[in-house]
Design an enzyme around this catalytic site. Structure first.
Site, PDB file in Angstrom:
ATOM      1  N   HIS A 158       0.831  -1.200   0.000  1.00  7.12           N
ATOM      2  CA  HIS A 158       0.000   0.000   0.000  1.00  7.12           C
ATOM      3  C   HIS A 158       0.862   1.245   0.000  1.00  7.12           C
ATOM      4  CE1 HIS A 158      -3.227  -2.791   1.265  1.00  7.12           C
ATOM      5  NE2 HIS A 158      -4.032  -1.898   0.714  1.00  7.12           N
ATOM      6  N   LYS A 162      -0.489   4.877   4.582  1.00  6.88           N
ATOM      7  CA  LYS A 162      -1.381   3.937   5.283  1.00  6.88           C
ATOM      8  C   LYS A 162      -0.843   3.700   6.683  1.00  6.88           C
ATOM      9  CE  LYS A 162      -3.774  -0.498   4.774  1.00  6.88           C
ATOM     10  NZ  LYS A 162      -5.082   0.123   5.112  1.00  6.88           N
TER      11      LYS A 162
END
Length: 270
Positions: A158, A162
């Site tokens: 990600h 995040k």
């Protein structure tokens, strides 16, 4: 009063919040009735459309969710665990469908949703996309077909902003693998390796988290045995797939009896 269901988006200024707002306003079947942000945020009091850099939408950003929840039939919530628990209680009061895409919730926090689910529909999923939910089903079936000669590793990537790891999707996939093998995930999960860890324990389900750049979301489930490997993979390139899934969940939940559901219910895969 409009026949279109009214939708409130929480965490309006975030990446997913803005994507949800765009998805709602572009869909003629629903209408945006509220945009919520935390107290003290710069957007409070502004029209959410102009705050996002576009045309006015006629909806002012507020830090008081109760009045806008009272006008809504559904809440789209991709925020933080503590905020989600507060929103769940308010959504239950309003008898509004509460679609939860918030990740990083503990087992205790998830259990705390139970009182709200007695009064309203809650659809909660670590990932709202059709592809990922199909991947969950495939992971469960492959894990059930293979024995512990195959090590299982869930690898997720990600963007650098995040804040939780493993991702909610990775945990969904790990749970699916554990279900396929008929074991408890908390008994076999290996979520951290550093230093001299010793050999991998037979039967463990491992998790690897990668963070960098602007990666939207990539998930691999690796089944590795001596001499062969099987890799199941999903790559997301656009956050709109999550927003479309969340709106689909909201519309699906209208008129359902109160309770807790997930995207497998929404997609008819359960």
């Amino acid at each position: 009063m409009s026949d279109q269901p009214g939708i409130v988006v929480t965490g309006a200024s975030g990446r997913m919040g803005q994507m949800l707002i765009r998805t709602v306003t572009e869909n003629s079947a629903v209408r945006l009735v509220g945009a919520v942000e935390r107290k003290g945020h710069d957007w409070i009091g502004q029209d959410v459309g102009t705050a996002m850099g576009g045309a006015e939408l006629g909806v002012a950003v507020t830090d008081d969710p109760l009045p806008v929840f009272a006008q809504a039939q559904a809440i789209l919530d991709f925020t933080a665990p503590e905020a989600t628990l507060e929103f769940a209680a308010l959504a239950a009061q309003a008898r509004a469908v509460h679609v939860i895409g918030t990740t990083g919730m503990t087992d205790e926090q998830i259990a705390s949703l139970e009182p709200a689910s007695r009064h309203a529909v809650i659809v909660r999923a670590g990932n709202m996309s059709l592809g990922v939910n199909l991947l969950v089903q495939l992971t469960r079936k492959v894990a059930a077909a293979l024995d512990e000669d195959f090590d299982i590793e869930v690898i997720e990537s990600h963007h650098s902003r995040k804040v939780d790891a493993p991702s909610g999707t990775a945990l969904m996939l790990g749970q699916a693998a554990a279900d396929g093998r008929g074991v408890r995930l908390d008994a076999v999960a290996d979520r951290g390796r550093d230093g001299i860890t010793g050999a991998r324990k037979r039967g463990d389900i491992g998790f690897t988290a990668i963070r960098g750049g602007d990666i939207v979301g990539e998930h691999d489930v690796l089944f590795a045995a001596p001499g062969e490997r099987i890799v199941l993979r999903h790559v997301a390139t656009d956050r709109s797939i999550f927003a479309r899934g969340a709106l689909k969940a909201a519309l699906w939940g209208l008129g359902r009896k109160p309770g807790q559901y997930d995207m497998l219910d929404v997609l008819g895969l359960n």
